[in-house]
Design an enzyme around this catalytic site. Structure first.
Site, short mmCIF file in Angstrom:
data_model
loop_
_atom_site.label_atom_id
_atom_site.label_comp_id
_atom_site.label_asym_id
_atom_site.label_seq_id
_atom_site.Cartn_x
_atom_site.Cartn_y
_atom_site.Cartn_z
N SER A 266 4.88 -24.65 -14.46
CA SER A 266 4.32 -24.70 -13.03
C SER A 266 5.74 -25.02 -12.10
O SER A 266 6.83 -25.62 -12.69
CB SER A 266 3.56 -25.87 -12.80
OG SER A 266 3.33 -26.29 -11.43
N LYS B 92 3.30 -29.53 -17.01
CA LYS B 92 2.15 -28.54 -17.26
C LYS B 92 2.43 -27.72 -18.18
O LYS B 92 3.68 -27.26 -18.41
CB LYS B 92 1.69 -28.05 -15.98
CG LYS B 92 1.04 -29.02 -14.90
CD LYS B 92 0.20 -28.22 -13.93
CE LYS B 92 -0.92 -27.62 -14.47
NZ LYS B 92 -1.69 -26.85 -13.51
N ASN C 179 0.56 -24.43 -19.00
CA ASN C 179 -0.85 -23.88 -18.75
C ASN C 179 -1.01 -22.43 -19.88
O ASN C 179 -0.24 -21.78 -20.22
CB ASN C 179 -0.56 -23.06 -17.15
CG ASN C 179 -0.48 -24.22 -16.24
OD1 ASN C 179 -1.19 -24.92 -16.09
ND2 ASN C 179 0.42 -24.02 -15.39
N ARG D 189 -23.37 19.15 -5.85
CA ARG D 189 -21.90 18.62 -5.53
C ARG D 189 -22.00 17.55 -4.65
O ARG D 189 -22.55 17.58 -3.55
CB ARG D 189 -21.08 19.91 -4.88
CG ARG D 189 -19.58 19.31 -4.76
CD ARG D 189 -18.71 19.30 -5.82
NE ARG D 189 -18.22 20.84 -6.13
CZ ARG D 189 -19.02 21.40 -6.90
NH1 ARG D 189 -19.70 21.03 -8.02
NH2 ARG D 189 -18.49 22.62 -7.13
#
Length: 375
Positions: free
Chosen positions: A267, A273, A275, A306
């Protein structure tokens, strides 16, 4: 479309390299060269012309940006590309684009690109499934608590959880491999009748398909179920990636701590942290897939012979869907191959609901059955 900033983050860099502007141009040129050769094979154009077209196409340096600007007037890049090839080929330019319409070349090029990108998508899906299978085999008797509606339920094993991931990925991979294995050539001419190539049209189409490694299919200009099937299979595969990625994000939470990624992300402001970034970005990529698939399904109502707009909506959307699903598979593969399992945390969390028999035998039997059923 491709982004040097975001494609690596969401795992799409390998797939994007086969779907960028240069790849589109290469596919369009490849179709034109193959078409000239197929027409020459059946006497529609001189063989010397086809050889000349192939030679000049190999030397032609096309700037995608310039081609894009030149495509504005006609609404697709095939029209200015044909002009470039004809000018470069000189007298042999008369044999460029024989019996075809712009949609023939655009659709066949899109199919080629899909096949090129699909090789990577399937490889990463299989790699993610194999990683899940390895986790299932290694932890077939590792007890943990099952959770239903966000609450602790009864004991299971981490192996059975991972085997469920594997089963979903295997099923999605098989479902996606089917449309990839039957990618169709498109050659119908101005109104899908092959009139300009009569009586050689079907033979030229068959030769074109064979040279490009595609399925020989009657013209499907405004019959778009193949695109819908591919879109659905890609969205299902993205969902199969999102399921284990979501579980990993939850199981890696600080309060649970039952798994962690081998290379967790940090982080910018909270150094404590760790993650589960691979799982997070796999979820992020997968979240885009249903909306992109919906665009392709909504564009299935091509009018008459088309479509005015529905066809045009497919070109970039299909590439973006391939990138989203391919990115989800790539990031999940990274996540699961390096997933670290923490049986001590699983045991501690299991003990929170005491008095429940944690015997793993029945779950282990299911793991064995699921792994035995793998394709």
């Amino acid at each position: 479309m491709s982004s040097a900033l975001f494609d690596p983050v969401f795992g799409a860099d390998r797939v994007a390299a086969r779907l960028d502007d240069a790849s589109w141009v290469a596919a369009l040129v490849a179709v034109e060269v193959a078409l000239a050769r197929a027409a020459a094979e059946h006497g529609v154009v001189p063989a010397a012309d086809a050889a000349r077209i192939a030679a000049v196409a190999g030397d032609l340096r096309i700037d995608p940006a310039e081609l894009g600007r030149a495509a504005v007037e006609g609404g697709n890049p095939v029209i200015p590309l044909v002009r470039l090839l004809r000018e470069a080929a000189g007298e042999a330019g008369r044999s460029v684009h024989p019996g075809a319409t712009s949609q023939d070349v655009m659709d066949t090029a899109a199919v080629l690109l899909t096949g090129w990108a699909g090789e990577i998508v399937l490889d990463d899906l299989r790699g993610a499934a194999d990683a899940a299978a390895a986790l299932a085999a290694a932890h077939r008797t590792t007890p943990m608590i099952a959770r239903t509606l966000g609450q602790q339920a009864l004991p299971t094993t981490f192996g059975l959880v991972a085997a469920g991931w594997c089963a979903g990925l295997d099923r999605a991979t098989a479902g996606l491999a089917r449309p990839f294995s039957a990618l169709p050539v498109q050659l119908g001419g101005a109104a899908g009748t092959l009139a300009a190539l009569h009586p050689h049209g079907p033979a030229v189409a068959a030769s074109l398909a064979a040279s490009l490694g595609l399925s020989d299919t009657p013209p499907w200009h405004t019959e778009r179920t193949r695109i819908g099937e591919l879109a659905g299979a890609l969205a299902v595969a993205a969902g199969a990636c999102a399921k284990p990625a979501t579980d990993v994000v939850l199981l890696a939470g600080t309060e649970l701590g039952e798994v962690s990624e081998a290379a967790p992300g940090d982080s910018s402001s909270m150094p404590h942290k760790r993650n589960p970034i691979a799982a997070i970005t796999a979820r992020g990529a997968a979240r885009r897939a249903p909306g992109l698939a919906a665009v392709l399904l909504a564009a299935a109502d091509h009018e008459h012979q088309r479509a005015a707009g529905a066809w045009h909506a497919e070109w970039q959307t299909l590439g973006e869907l391939l990138r989203a699903t391919g990115g989800a598979a790539a990031r999940l593969r990274t996540c699961l191959k390096g997933l670290v399992v923490h049986p001590d945390r699983m045991a501690a969390n299991l003990a929170l609901t005491s008095g429940t028999d944690p015997s793993p035998g029945h779950a282990a039997d299911l793991v064995d059955r699921l792994l035995a059923d793998r394709p």
